[in-house]
Design a protein around this motif. Structure first.
Motif, mmCIF file in Angstrom:
data_model
loop_
_atom_site.group_PDB
_atom_site.id
_atom_site.type_symbol
_atom_site.label_atom_id
_atom_site.label_comp_id
_atom_site.label_asym_id
_atom_site.label_seq_id
_atom_site.Cartn_x
_atom_site.Cartn_y
_atom_site.Cartn_z
ATOM 1 N N HIS A 158 13.937 -19.837 -16.203
ATOM 2 C CA HIS A 158 13.051 -19.031 -17.047
ATOM 3 C C HIS A 158 12.983 -19.603 -18.464
ATOM 4 C CE1 HIS A 158 11.040 -15.538 -18.682
ATOM 5 N NE2 HIS A 158 11.979 -15.460 -19.609
ATOM 6 N N ILE A 159 14.129 -20.025 -19.007
ATOM 7 C CA ILE A 159 14.166 -20.568 -20.364
ATOM 8 C C ILE A 159 13.385 -21.884 -20.424
ATOM 9 C CG2 ILE A 159 15.697 -21.605 -22.086
ATOM 10 C CD1 ILE A 159 17.738 -19.425 -21.330
ATOM 11 N N LYS A 160 13.507 -22.737 -19.395
ATOM 12 C CA LYS A 160 12.758 -23.995 -19.376
ATOM 13 C C LYS A 160 11.258 -23.735 -19.374
ATOM 14 C CE LYS A 160 15.919 -27.225 -17.162
ATOM 15 N NZ LYS A 160 16.154 -28.054 -15.971
ATOM 16 N N ASN A 161 10.813 -22.766 -18.562
ATOM 17 C CA ASN A 161 9.388 -22.434 -18.523
ATOM 18 C C ASN A 161 8.913 -21.900 -19.866
ATOM 19 O OD1 ASN A 161 9.051 -23.219 -15.869
ATOM 20 N ND2 ASN A 161 9.438 -21.173 -15.051
ATOM 21 N N ARG A 162 9.709 -21.065 -20.500
ATOM 22 C CA ARG A 162 9.333 -20.492 -21.796
ATOM 23 C C ARG A 162 9.252 -21.589 -22.871
ATOM 24 N NH1 ARG A 162 6.240 -17.353 -24.301
ATOM 25 N NH2 ARG A 162 7.117 -16.431 -26.153
ATOM 26 N N LEU A 163 10.205 -22.523 -22.864
ATOM 27 C CA LEU A 163 10.163 -23.614 -23.837
ATOM 28 C C LEU A 163 8.939 -24.492 -23.625
ATOM 29 C CD1 LEU A 163 13.883 -24.738 -24.085
ATOM 30 C CD2 LEU A 163 12.507 -23.688 -25.865
ATOM 31 N N LYS A 164 8.593 -24.736 -22.363
ATOM 32 C CA LYS A 164 7.414 -25.539 -22.060
ATOM 33 C C LYS A 164 6.154 -24.848 -22.582
ATOM 34 C CE LYS A 164 7.792 -27.579 -18.163
ATOM 35 N NZ LYS A 164 7.793 -27.874 -16.709
ATOM 36 N N GLN A 165 6.068 -23.523 -22.414
ATOM 37 C CA GLN A 165 4.924 -22.775 -22.927
ATOM 38 C C GLN A 165 4.865 -22.857 -24.448
ATOM 39 O OE1 GLN A 165 5.389 -18.798 -21.520
ATOM 40 N NE2 GLN A 165 4.670 -19.264 -19.434
ATOM 41 N N MET A 166 6.015 -22.734 -25.103
ATOM 42 C CA MET A 166 6.042 -22.793 -26.563
ATOM 43 C C MET A 166 5.619 -24.173 -27.064
ATOM 44 S SD MET A 166 9.484 -20.608 -27.300
ATOM 45 C CE MET A 166 9.467 -20.827 -29.063
ATOM 46 N N GLU A 167 6.036 -25.238 -26.370
ATOM 47 C CA GLU A 167 5.631 -26.588 -26.768
ATOM 48 C C GLU A 167 4.128 -26.774 -26.613
ATOM 49 O OE1 GLU A 167 7.972 -29.217 -24.429
ATOM 50 O OE2 GLU A 167 9.774 -28.952 -25.647
ATOM 51 N N GLU A 168 3.547 -26.239 -25.546
ATOM 52 C CA GLU A 168 2.103 -26.344 -25.359
ATOM 53 C C GLU A 168 1.354 -25.591 -26.454
ATOM 54 O OE1 GLU A 168 1.250 -25.013 -21.419
ATOM 55 O OE2 GLU A 168 2.204 -26.751 -20.481
ATOM 56 N N ILE A 169 1.875 -24.429 -26.830
ATOM 57 C CA ILE A 169 1.246 -23.653 -27.905
ATOM 58 C C ILE A 169 1.315 -24.435 -29.213
ATOM 59 C CG2 ILE A 169 1.498 -21.582 -29.321
ATOM 60 C CD1 ILE A 169 2.358 -20.122 -26.753
ATOM 61 N N ASP A 170 2.466 -25.059 -29.491
ATOM 62 C CA ASP A 170 2.609 -25.851 -30.714
ATOM 63 C C ASP A 170 1.646 -27.033 -30.720
ATOM 64 O OD1 ASP A 170 4.518 -24.209 -31.776
ATOM 65 O OD2 ASP A 170 6.216 -25.460 -31.170
ATOM 66 N N LYS A 171 1.496 -27.707 -29.571
ATOM 67 C CA LYS A 171 0.575 -28.837 -29.494
ATOM 68 C C LYS A 171 -0.855 -28.387 -29.742
ATOM 69 C CE LYS A 171 3.225 -31.739 -26.348
ATOM 70 N NZ LYS A 171 3.292 -32.309 -24.973
ATOM 71 N N ASN A 172 -1.225 -27.232 -29.193
ATOM 72 C CA ASN A 172 -2.574 -26.711 -29.399
ATOM 73 C C ASN A 172 -2.804 -26.354 -30.856
ATOM 74 O OD1 ASN A 172 -3.245 -27.019 -26.725
ATOM 75 N ND2 ASN A 172 -2.697 -24.926 -26.161
ATOM 76 N N GLU A 173 -1.800 -25.801 -31.516
ATOM 77 C CA GLU A 173 -1.950 -25.435 -32.928
ATOM 78 C C GLU A 173 -2.096 -26.695 -33.782
ATOM 79 O OE1 GLU A 173 1.340 -22.977 -33.943
ATOM 80 O OE2 GLU A 173 0.524 -21.206 -32.942
ATOM 81 N N VAL A 174 -1.358 -27.742 -33.470
ATOM 82 C CA VAL A 174 -1.452 -28.996 -34.224
ATOM 83 C C VAL A 174 -2.844 -29.592 -34.044
ATOM 84 C CG1 VAL A 174 -0.602 -31.354 -34.363
ATOM 85 C CG2 VAL A 174 1.027 -29.463 -34.218
ATOM 86 N N ASN A 175 -3.376 -29.565 -32.819
ATOM 87 C CA ASN A 175 -4.706 -30.090 -32.554
ATOM 88 C C ASN A 175 -5.785 -29.295 -33.277
ATOM 89 O OD1 ASN A 175 -3.708 -32.117 -30.935
ATOM 90 N ND2 ASN A 175 -4.001 -30.969 -29.029
ATOM 91 N N ILE A 176 -5.612 -27.994 -33.398
ATOM 92 C CA ILE A 176 -6.606 -27.160 -34.076
ATOM 93 C C ILE A 176 -6.601 -27.436 -35.568
ATOM 94 C CG2 ILE A 176 -7.166 -24.763 -34.681
ATOM 95 C CD1 ILE A 176 -6.153 -23.963 -31.886
ATOM 96 N N THR A 177 -5.405 -27.594 -36.146
ATOM 97 C CA THR A 177 -5.321 -27.797 -37.604
ATOM 98 C C THR A 177 -5.777 -29.195 -37.992
ATOM 99 O OG1 THR A 177 -2.987 -28.404 -37.385
ATOM 100 C CG2 THR A 177 -3.507 -26.105 -37.929
ATOM 101 N N ASN A 178 -5.670 -30.173 -37.101
ATOM 102 C CA ASN A 178 -6.093 -31.530 -37.434
ATOM 103 C C ASN A 178 -7.511 -31.662 -37.137
ATOM 104 O OD1 ASN A 178 -3.589 -32.293 -38.239
ATOM 105 N ND2 ASN A 178 -3.011 -33.235 -36.318
#
Length: 54
Positions: A34-54
């Motif tokens: 469960h923790i691995k899946n949650r971390l993977k989701q958080m990393e995807e959210i961070d990548k999307n936020e970086v792409n939006i701001t750039n």
């Protein structure tokens, strides 16, 4: 107390402790997955936020 009664209580205690150990190990594996899946989701959210701001 006879030896056979003491032996029976010892076997019961070991059976209960073994069951608790198996449940604890299963809970660790499930929570780890469960923790691995949650971390993977958080990393995807961070990548999307970086792409939006750039």
């Amino acid at each position: 107390m006879e030896f056979s009664v003491l032996n029976t209580w010892l076997q019961l205690f070991l059976l209960i402790m073994g069951g608790c150990l198996i449940l604890f190990i299963a809970m660790l594996f499930i929570s780890n997955k469960h923790i691995k899946n949650r971390l993977k989701q958080m990393e995807e959210i961070d990548k999307n936020e970086v792409n939006i701001t750039n």
